[in-house]
Write an enzyme that holds these catalytic residues in place. Structure first.
Site, PDB file in Angstrom:
ATOM      1  N   ARG A  24      -0.431  -1.983 -24.034  1.00 43.27           N
ATOM      2  CA  ARG A  24       0.615  -2.908 -24.482  1.00 43.27           C
ATOM      3  C   ARG A  24       0.080  -3.720 -25.657  1.00 43.27           C
ATOM      4  NH1 ARG A  24       2.152  -5.467 -18.626  1.00 43.27           N
ATOM      5  NH2 ARG A  24       2.963  -3.547 -17.693  1.00 43.27           N
TER       6      ARG A  24
ATOM      7  N   ASP B  30       6.835   5.265  -4.143  1.00 45.09           N
ATOM      8  CA  ASP B  30       6.826   3.825  -3.905  1.00 45.09           C
ATOM      9  C   ASP B  30       7.874   3.521  -2.838  1.00 45.09           C
ATOM     10  OD1 ASP B  30       4.853   2.578  -5.462  1.00 45.09           O
ATOM     11  OD2 ASP B  30       6.068   2.752  -7.283  1.00 45.09           O
TER      12      ASP B  30
ATOM     13  N   GLU C  20     -11.894  -1.531  -1.020  1.00 39.37           N
ATOM     14  CA  GLU C  20     -11.300  -0.192  -0.963  1.00 39.37           C
ATOM     15  C   GLU C  20     -12.261   0.856  -1.530  1.00 39.37           C
ATOM     16  OE1 GLU C  20      -6.560  -1.285  -1.295  1.00 39.37           O
ATOM     17  OE2 GLU C  20      -7.455   0.052  -2.780  1.00 39.37           O
TER      18      GLU C  20
ATOM     19  N   ARG D  27     -11.601  -1.450  -5.569  1.00 39.27           N
ATOM     20  CA  ARG D  27     -10.878  -2.709  -5.712  1.00 39.27           C
ATOM     21  C   ARG D  27     -11.234  -3.634  -4.562  1.00 39.27           C
ATOM     22  NH1 ARG D  27      -4.479  -1.579  -5.966  1.00 39.27           N
ATOM     23  NH2 ARG D  27      -4.735  -0.958  -3.785  1.00 39.27           N
TER      24      ARG D  27
ATOM     25  N   TYR E 103       3.901  11.247  -4.008  1.00 41.49           N
ATOM     26  CA  TYR E 103       3.679   9.807  -3.927  1.00 41.49           C
ATOM     27  C   TYR E 103       5.014   9.118  -4.155  1.00 41.49           C
ATOM     28  CZ  TYR E 103       2.466   5.037  -4.406  1.00 41.49           C
ATOM     29  OH  TYR E 103       2.453   3.694  -4.206  1.00 41.49           O
TER      30      TYR E 103
ATOM     31  N   ARG F 163      -5.922  12.477  -1.121  1.00 39.64           N
ATOM     32  CA  ARG F 163      -6.992  11.480  -1.157  1.00 39.64           C
ATOM     33  C   ARG F 163      -6.684  10.441  -0.102  1.00 39.64           C
ATOM     34  NH1 ARG F 163      -7.456   8.147  -5.544  1.00 39.64           N
ATOM     35  NH2 ARG F 163      -5.494   8.829  -6.435  1.00 39.64           N
TER      36      ARG F 163
ATOM     37  N   ARG G 272       0.128   9.850 -19.728  1.00 37.94           N
ATOM     38  CA  ARG G 272       0.044   8.795 -20.730  1.00 37.94           C
ATOM     39  C   ARG G 272      -0.873   7.699 -20.201  1.00 37.94           C
ATOM     40  NH1 ARG G 272       4.380   5.129 -20.976  1.00 37.94           N
ATOM     41  NH2 ARG G 272       4.302   4.503 -18.815  1.00 37.94           N
TER      42      ARG G 272
HETATM   43  P1  FDA Z   1       5.207   6.489   5.921  1.00 34.62           P
HETATM   44  O1  FDA Z   1       3.911   7.158   5.804  1.00 34.62           O
HETATM   45  O2  FDA Z   1       5.275   5.022   5.698  1.00 34.62           O
HETATM   46  O3  FDA Z   1       5.835   6.787   7.361  1.00 34.62           O
HETATM   47  C1  FDA Z   1       5.720   8.036   7.985  1.00 34.62           C
HETATM   48  C2  FDA Z   1       5.562   7.805   9.483  1.00 34.62           C
HETATM   49  O4  FDA Z   1       5.650   9.068  10.154  1.00 34.62           O
HETATM   50  C3  FDA Z   1       4.215   7.213   9.865  1.00 34.62           C
HETATM   51  O5  FDA Z   1       4.414   6.002  10.578  1.00 34.62           O
HETATM   52  C4  FDA Z   1       3.578   8.290  10.742  1.00 34.62           C
HETATM   53  O6  FDA Z   1       2.812   7.749  11.818  1.00 34.62           O
HETATM   54  C5  FDA Z   1       4.802   9.025  11.261  1.00 34.62           C
HETATM   55  N1  FDA Z   1       4.506  10.403  11.689  1.00 34.62           N
HETATM   56  C6  FDA Z   1       3.935  11.392  10.975  1.00 34.62           C
HETATM   57  N2  FDA Z   1       3.801  12.500  11.712  1.00 34.62           N
HETATM   58  C7  FDA Z   1       4.328  12.226  12.936  1.00 34.62           C
HETATM   59  C8  FDA Z   1       4.471  12.969  14.147  1.00 34.62           C
HETATM   60  N3  FDA Z   1       4.038  14.231  14.264  1.00 34.62           N
HETATM   61  N4  FDA Z   1       5.047  12.365  15.209  1.00 34.62           N
HETATM   62  C9  FDA Z   1       5.475  11.077  15.133  1.00 34.62           C
HETATM   63  N5  FDA Z   1       5.351  10.332  14.009  1.00 34.62           N
HETATM   64  C10 FDA Z   1       4.782  10.891  12.933  1.00 34.62           C
HETATM   65  N6  FDA Z   1       4.675   1.350  -2.438  1.00 34.62           N
HETATM   66  C11 FDA Z   1       5.166   0.333  -3.198  1.00 34.62           C
HETATM   67  O7  FDA Z   1       6.366   0.305  -3.486  1.00 34.62           O
HETATM   68  N7  FDA Z   1       4.324  -0.685  -3.611  1.00 34.62           N
HETATM   69  C12 FDA Z   1       3.009  -0.702  -3.298  1.00 34.62           C
HETATM   70  O8  FDA Z   1       2.291  -1.625  -3.699  1.00 34.62           O
HETATM   71  C13 FDA Z   1       2.480   0.365  -2.515  1.00 34.62           C
HETATM   72  N8  FDA Z   1       1.163   0.395  -2.165  1.00 34.62           N
HETATM   73  C14 FDA Z   1       0.641   1.485  -1.500  1.00 34.62           C
HETATM   74  C15 FDA Z   1      -0.724   1.535  -1.225  1.00 34.62           C
HETATM   75  C16 FDA Z   1      -1.250   2.638  -0.574  1.00 34.62           C
HETATM   76  C17 FDA Z   1      -2.730   2.696  -0.284  1.00 34.62           C
HETATM   77  C18 FDA Z   1      -0.409   3.704  -0.203  1.00 34.62           C
HETATM   78  C19 FDA Z   1      -0.963   4.944   0.448  1.00 34.62           C
HETATM   79  C20 FDA Z   1       0.950   3.640  -0.459  1.00 34.62           C
HETATM   80  C21 FDA Z   1       1.494   2.521  -1.110  1.00 34.62           C
HETATM   81  N9  FDA Z   1       2.863   2.426  -1.354  1.00 34.62           N
HETATM   82  C22 FDA Z   1       3.349   1.385  -2.098  1.00 34.62           C
HETATM   83  C23 FDA Z   1       3.794   3.492  -0.914  1.00 34.62           C
HETATM   84  C24 FDA Z   1       4.433   3.233   0.468  1.00 34.62           C
HETATM   85  O9  FDA Z   1       3.437   3.176   1.451  1.00 34.62           O
HETATM   86  C25 FDA Z   1       5.429   4.379   0.729  1.00 34.62           C
HETATM   87  O10 FDA Z   1       6.505   4.284  -0.172  1.00 34.62           O
HETATM   88  C26 FDA Z   1       6.022   4.380   2.121  1.00 34.62           C
HETATM   89  O11 FDA Z   1       5.007   4.385   3.081  1.00 34.62           O
HETATM   90  C27 FDA Z   1       6.893   5.608   2.298  1.00 34.62           C
HETATM   91  O12 FDA Z   1       7.527   5.597   3.549  1.00 34.62           O
HETATM   92  P2  FDA Z   1       7.678   6.934   4.398  1.00 34.62           P
HETATM   93  O13 FDA Z   1       8.583   6.573   5.509  1.00 34.62           O
HETATM   94  O14 FDA Z   1       8.026   8.058   3.518  1.00 34.62           O
HETATM   95  O15 FDA Z   1       6.195   7.271   4.927  1.00 34.62           O
END
Ligand code: FDA
Length: 392
Positions: A180, A365, A315, A290, A363, A259, A176
Site C-alpha cells: 500500500r 473465512d 503459534e 506469531r 480455506y 497445514r 500478488r
Molecule cells: P468448522 O471446522 O468450524 O466446523 C466443522 C465441524 O465439523 C467441527 O466442529 C468438527 O468437529 C465437525 N466434524 C468434522 N467431522 C465430523 C464427524 N465425523 N462427526 C461429527 N462432527 C464432525 N475466519 C475469519 O473470518 N476470520 C479469522 O480471523 C479467522 N481465523 C482463523 C484462524 C485459523 C487458525 C483457522 C484455521 C481458521 C480461521 N478462520 C477465520 C476461518 C474459520 O475458522 C472458518 O471460516 C470456519 O471455521 C468455517 O466453519 P465450518 O463450519 O465450515 O468448519
C-alpha cells in the site's frame, strides 16, 4: 425422539447456519452432531477463568465482511464491537506496522518517501526478475516487491509457515503481494468489521437455540453404534456433511494435505505483554510465527480483565499428520487432482450435500462459510424440502 427431517454433521458456522435456516424458515426438525465436546467448530472460544480473558481456542478469529446479506444475517444473533484489526511484525529488533505500507517502507529504508517515490523505489527493486519468469515462490515474490522487502517480510515467515525453503515452494502459492502506498494499516478492507460483543460462543449458541434444533456433542458420524452414525443413516435421511471430504469416503482416493498450527497458550504475569493483539515474527531463527494477546481484541472489557495478568498464544505452523487439526489446505497440484475425484464422488452420493471448509477442502473465512451455507439453503435445501426437488 421423532426422526429428524435433516441431519447436519458438524456444528461450525456452516452447519449451524444450515440448521438455523431450515428450522426457522421451513419448520424442519434438525439434528446437528459434532464429535467435539462443544459447538462452534473452529470459531469456538471460552473465557479463561483465571484472567477473565476470552480465548479463541483454535486461533484468533476476527470477523469481517462486505457481504450485506451475511452482515444482516449475523446481526440477528449478536451485536459487534467496533474493533478494527491491525497487525505488527518484528524483524531484526524493530517493529513494523503491517501490511506493507508507506510507513513500513519509510522505516525500513530509513528515509521518508512520497507515495510516488516509494512506488518507483519498489518497482526498481522488483525489476530484478520478470514475474512470468519466476520458477519458485522466492523469485515470484522478488519480482513483485523486490529483494529487500522480500527478505525481511516474506522469506523467514513463509519458510516457517511451510517448513520449506521458499526456493523449494511453488510460485503459484502467491498471486500478488499487495504493497500500500499510503499509511493505511487496517488489516481488512471490508465494509463491516468487529468482534461479537459477548463472544463467539454466545453467538454460536444463539444460532442453535431454535426449539426444532437438537445439538448432540461428542458424537462422531463415523463412530458406530449411535442413532446418527453413518452406517445407520446413510441413504435414509437427508444429510449436510461439513467434515473432511476425504474422510467421508474413507480416503479411498488418497489423503488431502493440510497445514496445522500448534497453539501454546500461557498466562503471563504482566498487564500487557505486547501492546496489541497480533505480532508476527518475521525472523527465520525465531521458531514461532506469531504471538496473539487476546485481551487487546476487547479493550471495552478492560474492567472484567484481571489486572497484572494476560493470556498469550505462541503459534507454530507445520504439516498436519493424521490426528492433527487440519487448518489450511496445502493445495498442491496432486491435492487438486485428488479433490476433483472426491468432488465427483460427492456429487454422486445420494441424499448428502457437502459443505464448509472441510467438506469442500477450501480455506473459508467465517463470512464465506456463512454465505456459502445461506446459498446452499436457498439453492438446494429450500427447493428440496419445499418443492420436492432431488437433493443431489
Ligand atoms: P468448522 O471446522 O468450524 O466446523 C466443522 C465441524 O465439523 C467441527 O466442529 C468438527 O468437529 C465437525 N466434524 C468434522 N467431522 C465430523 C464427524 N465425523 N462427526 C461429527 N462432527 C464432525 N475466519 C475469519 O473470518 N476470520 C479469522 O480471523 C479467522 N481465523 C482463523 C484462524 C485459523 C487458525 C483457522 C484455521 C481458521 C480461521 N478462520 C477465520 C476461518 C474459520 O475458522 C472458518 O471460516 C470456519 O471455521 C468455517 O466453519 P465450518 O463450519 O465450515 O468448519
Amino acid at each position: 425422539s421423532a426422526r429428524p427431517d435433516l441431519l447436519v454433521v458438524g456444528a461450525g458456522f456452516f452447519g449451524l447456519t444450515v440448521a438455523e435456516r431450515c428450522a426457522t424458515e421451513l419448520g424442519l426438525r434438525v439434528v446437528v452432531i459434532d464429535r467435539r465436546s462443544h459447538l462452534g467448530g473452529n470459531a469456538y472460544s471460552e473465557v479463561d477463568p483465571e484472567t477473565g480473558v476470552e480465548v479463541h481456542k483454535y486461533g484468533a478469529h476476527l470477523f469481517h465482511t462486505s457481504n450485506e446479506k451475511v452482515w444482516e444475517y449475523v446481526n440477528r444473533f449478536t451485536a459487534f464491537t467496533d474493533y478494527k484489526h491491525r497487525v505488527f511484525g518484528k524483524y531484526q529488533g524493530q517493529v513494523y506496522s503491517l501490511p506493507m505500507n508507506l510507513g513500513l517502507i519509510n522505516q525500513f529504508f530509513g528515509k521518508s518517501h512520497t507515495p510516488q517515490e516509494a512506488r518507483e523505489l519498489i518497482a526498481g527493486q522488483a525489476s530484478e526478475i520478470a514475474t512470468e519468469d519466476a520458477t519458485n515462490l522466492e523469485e515470484k515474490a522478488v519480482s513483485l516487491i523486490g529483494r529487500p522487502l522480500y527478505e525481511a517480510f516474506i522469506k523467514g515467515y513463509t519458510a516457517k509457515q511451510w517448513q520449506t525453503d521458499p526456493t523449494e515452494l511453488s510460485a503459484d502459492i502467491i498471486t500478488r503481494l499487495p504493497v500500500r502506498y499510503t499509511f493505511e494499516n487496517r488489516w481488512f478492507s471490508d465494509t463491516h468489521e468487529g468482534l461479537p460483543v459477548d463472544g463467539y460462543t454466545a453467538w454460536l449458541t444463539r444460532m442453535a437455540e431454535h426449539p426444532n434444533i437438537e445439538v448432540r456433542l461428542e458424537t462422531d458420524f463415523f463412530a458406530p453404534g449411535h442413532d446418527y452414525s453413518a452406517e445407520t443413516v446413510k441413504g435414509t435421511l437427508p444429510i449436510v456433511y461439513t467434515g473432511p471430504v476425504d474422510e467421508y469416503f474413507d480416503h479411498r482416493e488418497g489423503r488431502l494435505s493440510w497445514r496445522t498450527v500448534d497453539l501454546e497458550e500461557s498466562v503471563e504475569d504482566v498487564d500487557d505483554f505486547q501492546g496489541t493483539g497480533v505480532v508476527n515474527y518475521n525472523d527465520q531463527e525465531v521458531p514461532f510465527t506469531r504471538i496473539i494477546e487476546f485481551k487487546h481484541f476487547h479493550p471495552e472489557r478492560v474492567k472484567t480483565h484481571l489486572p497484572g495478568k494476560t493470556v498469550i498464544v505462541h503459534e507454530y505452523s507445520r504439516f498436519a499428520e493424521e490426528g492433527d487439526e487440519p487448518y489450511y489446505p496445502i493445495n498442491t497440484a496432486e491435492d487438486r487432482a485428488t479433490l476433483l475425484r472426491y468432488r465427483e464422488l460427492a456429487q454422486a452420493e445420494p441424499m448428502v450435500l457437502f459443505g464448509g471448509r472441510l467438506g469442500t477442502y477450501q480455506y473459508l473465512d467465517m463470512h464465506m462459510a456463512i454465505g456459502s451455507a445461506l446459498s446452499m439453503f436457498e439453492n438446494r435445501l429450500r427447493p428440496h424440502f419445499g418443492e420436492g426437488a432431488p437433493l443431489t
